[in-house]
Design an enzyme around this catalytic site. Structure first.
Site: not given
Ligand code: PLP
Length: 395
Positions: A57, A109, A183, A208
């Site tokens: 992690r 978004y 973003d 994306k």
């Protein structure tokens, strides 16, 4: 095709994508392709001594490889990856405390909107929403408690373009410690590098275009400030919103063709948009590559081109939109964007259904507004597909 007046592409991008972070000599095997290290734990030579990795992690060699490459592509010092784009946003907002204030793009978004309004506000962080195409509104919106500016450009589905340099300058003139976050999901580091225009941090849904193959959900943050990097690195581990090594391998591999893919998305989406301009049933096109776009000048100043996502409005209503979308054969009717395959959708009932009706109306998200993500198929086939769908919808 001419460069349409956009910012010149920075030389060396494809070389960075292929080589930075990928040095074969860092692996014992000298593997040219970075190995997928799935081990969750790493052997220590002595108690509390480690060789760079302790537990999966807090750090993983495959993840580090990807993070290094991502940072270099944006011209940033540090890259951090997260389990999703929204996971990146959650971790970044974790830098703030109760009483702090965020100013966000108004047509941000949908998932970011939901996170801000339904989760972040419950923790006592206040959020204002602003139309960043009117930077003069910033002066009135900034408070003593403002800590973060959340810009998305171009926006979705209206493709509004915000001037990153002007907003950053304005914000910093009030308080240089306010963090400007952009973003950059819609454009990728190939087409826009916000750090070069004064932003402090770039955030991605790598899901994306950056991955581009519609088979990974992942997010990232890129930045230059070492203090903020330490805090965000702490949160990445403390909050635990980390990606899997296999997914890191896939995104790292996808970056090798990012420049090629974006060039083709750019060419194809402009050809499709120019064809749509000539269709009698098309009323309006929202595409930052068309000189008719209201912020075309700003787009040219900060972007090295546009991607494959854009929207258009037709003269019919819900019935025509439904018939059009269900008639498509090459475009797939689906949410998301940025993959090699072309997608089409109806934002009013799909991606933007969760936006309150009044706000949807204000933003012009009606039943006649369709969004396309132009993929990498042959453009002739895409245009023929749209042509037959128009014929079916408006017979
Ligand atoms: C998809 C998307 C996100 C969220 O990313 P996930 O990887 O789906 O969590 C954030 N911003 C934009 C602009 C997006 O398109």
């Amino acid at each position: 095709m001419a460069d349409q007046g956009f910012l010149k592409q920075k030389p060396g991008f494809a070389t960075i994508a292929i080589h930075v972070g990928q040095d074969p000599d860092k692996w014992n095997s000298a593997a040219v392709v970075p190995p997928i290290v799935t081990s969750t734990t790493f052997k220590q030579p002595a108690p509390a001594e480690h060789t760079g990795f302790e537990y999966g992690r807090s750090g993983n060699p495959t993840r580090n490889t990807l993070e290094e490459c991502l940072a270099a592509l944006d011209g940033g010092k540090y890259g951090l990856t997260f389990a999703s784009g929204l996971g990146a946003t959650t971790s970044i907002v974790g830098l703030l405390s109760k009483g702090d204030h965020i100013i966000s793009t108004d047509d941000v978004y949908g998932g970011t909107n939901r996170l801000f309004r339904q989760v972040v506000e419950r923790f006592g962080i206040e959020i204002s929403f602003l139309d960043f195409t009117k930077p003069e509104l910033i002066d009135k919106s900034i408070r003593k408690t403002t800590k973060m500016i959340w810009i998305e450009t171009p926006t979705n589905p209206n493709l509004k373009v915000a001037d990153i340099a002007e907003i950053s300058k304005k914000v910093k003139s009030h308080n240089k410690d306010i963090m400007v976050v952009v973003d950059n999901t819609f454009l990728t580091s190939y087409l826009q590098r916000p750090l070069e225009h004064g932003a402090d941090m770039v955030v991605y849904s790598l899901t994306k275009y950056m991955n581009g193959h519609s088979d990974v959900i992942m997010g990232a943050a890129i930045l230059n400030d070492s203090e903020i990097e330490k805090k965000l690195r702490f949160l990445q581990n403390a909050m635990g919103i980390v990606p899997s090594p296999i997914d890191c391998y896939l995104v790292n591999r996808s970056l090798k063709t990012l420049a090629l893919r974006m060039e083709q998305h750019k060419k194809s989406s402009l050809l499709v948009a120019e064809w749509l301009l000539k269709q009698p049933k098309v009323v309006e096109i929202y595409h930052p590559g068309l000189p008719s776009h209201p912020q075309y000048d700003i787009a040219c100043k900060q972007m090295s081109g546009h991607s494959g996502v854009f929207s258009f409005r037709h003269s019919g209503g819900l019935k025509e939109s439904r018939k059009f979308l269900s008639s498509l054969k090459v475009f797939t009717l689906a949410e998301s964007l940025g993959g090699y395959e072309s997608l089409a959708e109806l934002p009013s009932v799909m991606t933007h259904a969760s936006v309150p009706a009044a706000q949807r109306e204000e933003l012009g998200i009606t039943d006649s507004l369709l969004r396309l993500s132009v993929g990498l198929e042959d453009t002739e086939d895409l245009i023929a597909d749209l042509d037959q769908a128009f014929a079916a919808a408006f017979q």
